[in-house]
Design a protein around this motif. Sequence first.
Motif, PDB file in Angstrom:
ATOM      1  N   SER A  26      -7.045   6.105  63.727  1.00  0.00           N
ATOM      2  CA  SER A  26      -5.597   5.969  63.922  1.00  0.00           C
ATOM      3  C   SER A  26      -4.931   4.960  62.988  1.00  0.00           C
ATOM      4  CB  SER A  26      -5.281   5.594  65.373  1.00  0.00           C
ATOM      5  OG  SER A  26      -5.731   6.602  66.240  1.00  0.00           O
ATOM      6  N   LYS A 227       4.066   1.941  71.650  1.00  0.00           N
ATOM      7  CA  LYS A 227       3.571   2.672  72.823  1.00  0.00           C
ATOM      8  C   LYS A 227       4.681   2.996  73.825  1.00  0.00           C
ATOM      9  CE  LYS A 227      -0.597   2.325  71.216  1.00  0.00           C
ATOM     10  NZ  LYS A 227      -1.187   3.487  70.510  1.00  0.00           N
ATOM     11  N   ASP A 238      -1.904   4.406  65.310  1.00  0.00           N
ATOM     12  CA  ASP A 238      -1.995   3.099  65.968  1.00  0.00           C
ATOM     13  C   ASP A 238      -1.570   1.970  65.044  1.00  0.00           C
ATOM     14  OD1 ASP A 238      -2.957   4.100  68.384  1.00  0.00           O
ATOM     15  OD2 ASP A 238      -5.010   4.162  67.639  1.00  0.00           O
TER      16      ASP A 238
END
Length: 533
Positions: A26, A227, A238
């Motif tokens: 990620s 998030k 991420d």
Amino acid sequence: MLKHAVIPFLVGASLLASAPFAQAASNLVFCSEGSPAGFDPGQYTTGTDFDASAETMFNRLTQFERGGTAVIPGLATKWDISSDGLTYTFHLREGVKFHTTPYFKPTREFNADDVLFTFNRMINKDDPFRKAYPTEFPYFTDMGMDTNITKIDKVDDHTVKFTLKDVDAAFIQNMAMSFASIQSAEYAAQLLKEGKAADINQKPIGTGPFVFKSYQKDSNIRYTGNKDYWKPDDVKIDNLIFAINTDASVRVQKLKANECQITLHPRPADVTALKNDPKLQLIEKPGFNLGYIAYNVRHKPFDQLEVRQALDMAVNKQGILNAVYQGAGQLAVNAMPPTQWSYDDTIKDASYNPEKAKELLKAAGVKEGTEITLWAMPVQRPYNPNAKLMAEMLQADWAKIGLKVKIVSYEWGEYIKRTKNGEHDISLIGWTGDNGDPDNWLGTLYSCDAIGGNNYSMWCDPAYDKLIKQAKVVTDRDQRTVLYKQAQQYLKQQVPITPVAHSTVNQPLSAKVEGFKVSPFGRNVFSGVSIDQ
């Protein structure tokens, strides 16, 4: 322009060069071409600044669809326009959260107060935050929005009404542009209380898909996926890292070594090899851009039309196109690209004629051996893959008509600041359209309002300005087209610029990257992008 402080970097820069780091789950590394001047989108006008701020960390009331020019809802779910075209009522999205970081923890969700703070700061020089942190908002003022927005009212927590002095046919498109990114009023109040208002430009807080983590100038910028993003399906990474390198060949080598997965502005000479690499993909699109030469009419002898005409007809455009663009571009004759509606295709270039140019210079009293400065960008841009080479070719072209040309360059942020201040004689610059409207070219780049902003020629002509202002307040496209064509003809006659080329955009990226769309506006957008590790 405020010099930005370096925020402590959390992970050593050497990690960026290691394959294991680039291949970690990620993570996506973007090989960027330059350091941003800061992270407050309202203060800036370049793609380098917008990529690092507006397109990663912020949202706007309206937004452009990824990879397209259509306007879609952003932080406003819908909007109403009054019958006279002077009032816009935006209905705000509920449940949107500002970023939580070590330096700010919001206590409320996005609401109308944030919209009022964002725009009042740009409009009102007496705004408390503006007084605590004096700065300018060049794009906003270049477009005359600071004077055309007469009032912003908070109808309720989730409804805001803008009142305009004059009709602005492109208002909804303008609100989708990077400079209109929405800031947190709560965060601004915290900074004001702490006496740290300038931190809004160095420690950004937005509502966008990525959250700022750290920045090391000329090295890297790190972000984490948000998030809590209101559009969760758009956050598929991420960790997003901008690895900064001004050398196009180095960026390509990093891409081939999987040290980054997306890069930009490859040298034309590298394009064929990139196409043939099975580990890569190359997206090719016609460029919605223009690379041009700007003559500073406030510096003698460029205040004389004959001098600008002489310089213009002494430019060997075909030679530049062959050497600099190497088949990845087309000759430009007009002040905007042919894919822009209202483009006047009857406009023709003056013939390449060094001998006639010499006569014009002599008639204007310019002596042989006169020294002038030509400023060349230090970075590759979509509209100019090699400004240094272009400058050297212009130096040779203008030497043939008796001028001694000194080439000047600065770091990108400094280059932009100094050219906006008008320190150059002649500069190489360009533009990628931001909203699909002709005013984004003819007003943003060449109007009187744009001096000190994106009008690098410092050219202000009342007759031209009258035409583009008339066109902006008309909503009928056919009527606007007539006025814009008249403006294009007038600008061509006055020669504040020499259009050089429209380049093809070649976007190289790893075959593992999915969902990346090339923006017609030259932005690099990572929402909705994923990588197959």
